[in-house]
Each structure stands twice: as structure tokens, then as C-alpha cells.
Design a protein around this motif. Sequence first.
Motif, PDB file in Angstrom:
ATOM      1  N   SER A  20       0.600  -1.423  -0.018  1.00  0.00           N
ATOM      2  CA  SER A  20       0.254   0.154  -0.264  1.00  0.00           C
ATOM      3  C   SER A  20       1.124   1.367  -0.140  1.00  0.00           C
ATOM      4  CB  SER A  20      -0.997   0.633   1.047  1.00  0.00           C
ATOM      5  OG  SER A  20      -0.650  -0.119   3.074  1.00  0.00           O
ATOM      6  N   ILE A  21       1.869   1.248   0.795  1.00  0.00           N
ATOM      7  CA  ILE A  21       2.812   2.312   1.208  1.00  0.00           C
ATOM      8  C   ILE A  21       3.523   2.930  -0.860  1.00  0.00           C
ATOM      9  CG2 ILE A  21       5.169   3.062   1.704  1.00  0.00           C
ATOM     10  CD1 ILE A  21       4.377   2.367   4.038  1.00  0.00           C
ATOM     11  N   LYS A  22       3.698   1.395  -1.704  1.00  0.00           N
ATOM     12  CA  LYS A  22       4.762   1.681  -2.520  1.00  0.00           C
ATOM     13  C   LYS A  22       3.505   2.305  -3.477  1.00  0.00           C
ATOM     14  CE  LYS A  22       8.096  -1.895  -2.651  1.00  0.00           C
ATOM     15  NZ  LYS A  22       8.603  -3.300  -3.050  1.00  0.00           N
ATOM     16  N   ALA A  23       2.372   1.429  -3.697  1.00  0.00           N
ATOM     17  CA  ALA A  23       1.320   2.177  -4.294  1.00  0.00           C
ATOM     18  C   ALA A  23       1.170   3.304  -3.945  1.00  0.00           C
ATOM     19  CB  ALA A  23      -0.321   1.044  -4.397  1.00  0.00           C
ATOM     20  N   THR A  24       0.937   4.237  -2.984  1.00  0.00           N
ATOM     21  CA  THR A  24       0.703   5.499  -2.632  1.00  0.00           C
ATOM     22  C   THR A  24       1.908   6.476  -2.991  1.00  0.00           C
ATOM     23  OG1 THR A  24      -0.378   4.386  -0.578  1.00  0.00           O
ATOM     24  CG2 THR A  24       0.686   7.097  -0.680  1.00  0.00           C
ATOM     25  N   PHE A  25       3.024   5.884  -2.707  1.00  0.00           N
ATOM     26  CA  PHE A  25       3.757   7.273  -3.349  1.00  0.00           C
ATOM     27  C   PHE A  25       3.853   6.839  -4.557  1.00  0.00           C
ATOM     28  CE2 PHE A  25       7.517   3.678  -2.162  1.00  0.00           C
ATOM     29  CZ  PHE A  25       8.098   3.681  -3.662  1.00  0.00           C
ATOM     30  N   THR A  26       4.083   5.859  -5.804  1.00  0.00           N
ATOM     31  CA  THR A  26       3.794   5.414  -6.545  1.00  0.00           C
ATOM     32  C   THR A  26       2.122   6.838  -7.763  1.00  0.00           C
ATOM     33  OG1 THR A  26       4.791   3.706  -7.007  1.00  0.00           O
ATOM     34  CG2 THR A  26       3.809   4.266  -8.915  1.00  0.00           C
ATOM     35  N   VAL A  27       1.354   6.530  -7.059  1.00  0.00           N
ATOM     36  CA  VAL A  27       0.489   6.550  -7.469  1.00  0.00           C
ATOM     37  C   VAL A  27       0.663   8.842  -7.106  1.00  0.00           C
ATOM     38  CG1 VAL A  27      -1.869   7.827  -6.925  1.00  0.00           C
ATOM     39  CG2 VAL A  27      -1.451   5.937  -7.254  1.00  0.00           C
ATOM     40  N   PHE A  28       1.869   9.680  -5.261  1.00  0.00           N
ATOM     41  CA  PHE A  28       1.577  10.619  -5.963  1.00  0.00           C
ATOM     42  C   PHE A  28       2.486  11.165  -6.930  1.00  0.00           C
ATOM     43  CE2 PHE A  28       0.961  10.242  -1.487  1.00  0.00           C
ATOM     44  CZ  PHE A  28      -0.437  11.066  -0.953  1.00  0.00           C
ATOM     45  N   TYR A 228       6.509   9.544   8.515  1.00  0.00           N
ATOM     46  CA  TYR A 228       6.081   8.671   7.814  1.00  0.00           C
ATOM     47  C   TYR A 228       6.803   9.882   6.350  1.00  0.00           C
ATOM     48  CZ  TYR A 228       2.336   6.554   9.209  1.00  0.00           C
ATOM     49  OH  TYR A 228       1.677   5.414  10.568  1.00  0.00           O
ATOM     50  N   ILE A 231       6.104   8.621   1.446  1.00  0.00           N
ATOM     51  CA  ILE A 231       5.102   9.686   1.921  1.00  0.00           C
ATOM     52  C   ILE A 231       5.465  10.978   1.604  1.00  0.00           C
ATOM     53  CG2 ILE A 231       2.536   9.947   2.503  1.00  0.00           C
ATOM     54  CD1 ILE A 231       2.942   6.822   2.002  1.00  0.00           C
ATOM     55  N   LEU A 235       4.219  12.778  -1.706  1.00  0.00           N
ATOM     56  CA  LEU A 235       3.330  13.928  -1.522  1.00  0.00           C
ATOM     57  C   LEU A 235       3.943  15.249  -2.384  1.00  0.00           C
ATOM     58  CD1 LEU A 235       0.339  14.681  -1.117  1.00  0.00           C
ATOM     59  CD2 LEU A 235       1.327  14.364   1.870  1.00  0.00           C
TER      60      LEU A 235
END
Length: 314
Positions: A20-28, A228, A231, A235
Motif C-alpha cells: 500500500s505504501i509503494k502504491a501510494t507513493f507511486t500514485v503521488f 512517514y 509518503i 506527496l
Amino acid sequence: MSSDSSENGIIGEYSGNDFSIKATFTVFLGIALYNSIELMVLIFASFRRYQGLYFWSLLLATVLGVIPQSLSFILKYYSIGPLWFSITLSTLGWYFMVTGQALVLFSRLNIVVQDLTVSHRVLAMIIVNAIVLHVPTTVLTYGSNFIQTSVRVHGYTIMERIELTGFCLQEFIISGLYISKTISILRVSPPSIHGHNPNRKVMYQLLAINALIIVMDIILLVFEYLNYFVIQTTLKSAVYSIKLKLEFGVLSRLVFLVQSHQYWPRDSPRVYPRPTPAREELEYHTFLDDSRDSPDYVSTPKSCELATSRHISA
């Protein structure tokens, strides 16, 4: 190298196993790159002349700021290529992104702030912060990644918080100036006629946008102080890309408001000098394509560039 530093992405790649962390920072990072490319197209499609502090600070903050900053974290966190390259790319992008965005804010400050002393102090603050916060953070960034000791890593984490707090305070001050001056203008703005006053609507939009900028900075601070790191850093790229797009819209609304002059009631004390028709042509000359009818495409006033040249020569 401590496992906590590696898992948090402070040193080298992100070694954590949380998808979930990898997906989150990739989306950002994807959002930051998309916004930057879109903004580049808007800049070159809208500006009629490629000159002036506003144009160059906006362009460089996007092209040499957000884009390399975003790409560097993709390379670093996914361990693509040498570490020195991703860190150098990140550092240079960080310079242009953070200080470049502050110069974007400064370049339109004189539209609402008529006191040159205030403008000079804001410019001095930007220059001092760029030196005091960029330089030691850069030294500690390279030191913590290539001379990996607990002291250097701890020193970097402390300096990272200091620089993020310092740059956020800088934006709080500049955005606060816009908000206070906007409220002053609203106080002398004439009441709505039949419930419609386009100038007051624009002023409320400006208040909302500058408040949103402050909220985004606070969110970055929260992630930083909650440790974090991955993130927060990714972000930040997305947030600055959004800020730059907002700036592009803020300027057009400011110029629309200034050019209309309807917020100066004729029977009220004038908070700001009312330009004469002769000065109007000089000070509000267009820099964007003024063939469009929408207020969103009203150009940067030349007074912005004239005042900037006075700041630099002063």
C-alpha cells in the motif's frame, strides 16, 4: 545502515514490504508528473512572450523542479540506476521546486501589496531561506547516504524537519499577506447589486485558494512529524505540482480584479492607489494571449515585471 532508515526510504531504496505504501507513493509521483506536463502545455500555449520573473519562475519550478524531483524518487525508491544520480537529481529538483514556487508567489505579490518595503523583505526572506535551509540539508543528504553513520542519519532527519518547517512558514507568511490584503479589499468592496458582484466572488476564490495552499503545507508537516518519510517526500512533489497549477489560476483572477477597479468605491477611502487611464495601459499590459474572452486567461500585469526589476536593482 539501520533497517529503519532503509525501510523508511531515508537511505537508499525503499526496502519495506508494504504494498500500500509503494502504491501510494507511486500514485503521488504519477500525479506530480501528469500535473507538470499539463502545466508545461498551458504555459507555452498561454504566454505571448517568454520573459519575466513570473514566466521563468513558473516554468523552471515545473520543468527543473517538480519533474526531476518526481523522477528521482522513482529511481531511488525502486533502486533504478546509481544512488548518486537519483540523489543529485532530487536535490537539484528540490532547489527549483521549493524556491522556484516561492518566487512565483513573490512575482505577483505587488498586485495586492503596494508597499515596496514589504516586497523587499519577502524577497530577502526567500534568498536567506534558500541559503540557510538548502545548503545544510544538501550536505546532510549526501553524508547520510554515502557515509552511513547513525549520527549523520539522525542529523539529516532533524534537518529535514527544520527545512520543511522553515519553507512552510515562508509560504504561510506570503499566503498570509495575500489573505490579509484580500480581506482589506473585501472590506471596501461595494455591496452586491441584485445579489451579484463578480469581484467579491473572485476575492472569495482567492481566499479559498490561498487557504488551501496553507492546508496542504500543514498536511506535509503532519506526515513529516509522524515519520512517514516516503509518503511525505513523494506527496510533496504532488502538492507542489498542484500549487503551481493553482498559481496559474490565481494570477489571472488577481489581474481581472485589479483591471476592473470595481472594488474601489468612489465614496470610500482608497486603501490602494487607483491607477489613472494613462498608467493603466502601462501597468496592466498583457503577457498572456489576450485574445481569449474568459477572465481565466487575463494576463500577467506588466507592473509585476516592473516592480520585480525595481526590487532587484534596489
